[in-house]
Design a protein around this motif. Structure first.
Motif, mmCIF file in Angstrom:
data_model
loop_
_atom_site.group_PDB
_atom_site.id
_atom_site.type_symbol
_atom_site.label_atom_id
_atom_site.label_comp_id
_atom_site.label_asym_id
_atom_site.label_seq_id
_atom_site.Cartn_x
_atom_site.Cartn_y
_atom_site.Cartn_z
ATOM 1 N N SER A 127 2.430 7.859 -8.621
ATOM 2 C CA SER A 127 2.537 6.508 -9.189
ATOM 3 C C SER A 127 2.116 5.493 -8.132
ATOM 4 N N PRO A 128 1.699 4.302 -8.543
ATOM 5 C CA PRO A 128 1.338 3.267 -7.559
ATOM 6 C C PRO A 128 2.496 2.941 -6.625
ATOM 7 N N GLU A 129 3.710 2.970 -7.163
ATOM 8 C CA GLU A 129 4.886 2.656 -6.337
ATOM 9 C C GLU A 129 5.091 3.701 -5.242
ATOM 10 N N MET A 130 4.917 4.986 -5.601
ATOM 11 C CA MET A 130 5.088 6.047 -4.610
ATOM 12 C C MET A 130 3.977 5.990 -3.567
ATOM 13 N N VAL A 131 2.778 5.696 -3.987
ATOM 14 C CA VAL A 131 1.664 5.570 -3.044
ATOM 15 C C VAL A 131 1.935 4.428 -2.067
ATOM 16 N N GLU A 132 2.475 3.326 -2.570
ATOM 17 C CA GLU A 132 2.774 2.188 -1.695
ATOM 18 C C GLU A 132 3.862 2.561 -0.686
ATOM 19 N N TYR A 133 4.877 3.288 -1.153
ATOM 20 C CA TYR A 133 5.938 3.738 -0.242
ATOM 21 C C TYR A 133 5.359 4.665 0.829
#
Length: 450
Positions: A250-256
């Motif tokens: 997910s974009p959120e996991m990639v950002e993390y």
């Protein structure tokens, strides 16, 4: 934190109390500790009964009896319980922290679990999934249950039943070294509130003190490691897996993952170290910030001999710096007590749970002094209330505890932590592309959770 040796009234010279913390907290309880070398030789609930003189013997499996720091305090607390409950005897079975969850599952399968056990984190739900735990609502009254933190009740509920009662709370907080902050040109009374502010602070620390650890964060590949990082993932809006399955790509996991890569590439973290290895280092002013449980204070003071006043002047604790979600989170990695269905003495076991979790003696002498943790009660009284009145403990109660979040513990967590933490280790040790790693975690999670 007021250390045991500093208190004027210790359990050896203080009159024994015969009431729970908030009478009548009515929490019957569980107790004990002791290890079995052989599972099949263990004293199970079916073997624990009532003697001819009416004395009930409870077996209590726990890891507190295996550790030098907690064994004396636990043994004293169990002796106090037996003095106040002469018709109940405790057989303590010490089993190491890393082994107790698996051993409890094996003993359930073998038909010889103990009466009660100390569990934590995912182990609680792994054992609950065997359907071997007694519903505590049948043995604890509503007043007792309502006397503890509602988040703890939620955290001990499995498939709609309360099966684990809180013994101690041990949430994670964001600790900051005021002296290092000041020397690096930062305001020691204004710790970072956001990820952006944290990154600026870490850069300032690294520039001023290139030889110290800017951020003590456990990213090791183990269940504890994922528990330590779950709050950070959540503040980025990422939850790599849950009831709906895998959600790591997910974009959120990639950002993390991108943020974690930045931490590692700038040498702001040390990826191969467990949290316990950072604590003595922090006691020597060699860690600026650390994401750790409330036990941190006690370890620092035991290491460097600081008084309470010196510690509060040197260290503060607050909520997690927030990321894109705008919300701080904390995972309570405290300890819980359970009763097994096989126990023939559930009421006596419940009496012990009440004592360990809510009595003033047990809280003062074990929870707060030996375990260096927080009690689960919401309205402390007497000496407990006095001991809770410190800047650190008030910060946990008022600011950090309300941010509790519970990871998706159970079989999903057992299967999912490995792929997630292996991917995180790849990020912080090799500089791999976060998008590629997120995709790889997703694929491995889908296989593991299938």
């Amino acid at each position: 934190m007021q250390r045991y040796s500093d208190r004027e009234n210790t359990s050896t010279n203080r009159a024994r109390r015969h009431h729970p913390l908030s009478p009548p907290l009515g929490l019957r309880a569980l107790a004990g500790a002791g290890a079995l070398a052989l599972l099949m030789a263990a004293c199970g609930g079916d073997d624990a009964g009532t003697s001819e003189d009416g004395t009930v013997t409870l077996t209590f499996a726990n890891w507190a009896d295996t550790e030098d720091a907690t064994r004396p305090g636990l043994q004293e607390t169990l002796e106090q319980f037996e003095e106040e409950h002469p018709d109940i005897k405790i057989e303590s079975e010490g089993i190491g922290f890393s082994d107790i969850g698996q051993q409890m599952v094996q003993r359930v399968q073998a038909g010889n679990p103990p009466d009660v056990a100390q569990l934590a984190g995912n182990d609680t739900f792994a054992v609950a999934s065997t359907e071997a735990l007694a519903p505590l609502g049948e043995h604890l009254d509503e007043e007792t249950i309502s006397a503890v933190n509602p988040a703890d009740v939620e955290g001990g509920t499995y498939e709609g039943e309360l099966v684990a009662f809180p013994w101690i709370d041990s949430p994670q907080g964001f600790w900051y070294n005021k002296g290092l902050m000041a020397d690096a040109g930062l305001d020691p009374e204004q710790p970072p509130e956001t990820i952006d502010e944290l990154m600026d602070a870490l850069a300032a620390i690294k520039e001023e003190f290139p030889g110290i650890t800017p951020l003590g964060l456990d990213v090791t590949n183990r269940p504890f490691g994922l528990g330590a990082n779950w709050a950070w993932m959540k503040t980025f809006g990422a939850e790599p897996f849950g009831e709906s399955g895998a959600n790591a790509n997910s974009p959120e996991m990639v950002e993390y993952l991108s943020w974690m890569s930045e931490l590692a590439s700038n040498d702001y973290i040390e990826p191969g170290r467990k949290i316990g290895e950072f604590r003595p280092q922090a006691a020597q002013d060699e860690v600026a910030f650390i994401w750790d449980q409330d036990v941190f204070q006690g370890v620092v003071q035991d290491t460097n001999g600081m008084s309470d006043e010196e510690f509060f002047e040197a260290w503060g604790v607050t909520t997690l710096p927030t990321g894109p979600s705008g919300e701080p989170y904390s995972v309570n990695q405290g300890h819980q007590l359970v009763i097994f269905n096989n126990s023939e003495n559930k009421e006596a076991a419940a009496e012990l749970i009440e004592y360990l979790s809510t009595s003033e003696d047990a809280i003062v002498d074990y929870t707060m002094d030996t375990a260096l943790a927080l009690p689960p009660v919401t309205e402390p009284e007497g000496e407990v209330a006095e001991l809770m009145d410190t800047p650190v403990r008030q910060s946990f109660i008022e600011d950090i505890n309300p941010t509790f979040t519970v990871p998706p513990y159970g079989q999903t967590f057992s299967a999912g932590y490995g792929p997630v933490m292996a991917g995180l280790q790849q990020i912080v040790t090799s500089g791999a592309d976060p998008a590629d790693v997120a995709e790889d975690i997703q694929s491995k999670l889908e296989s593991a959770l299938d």
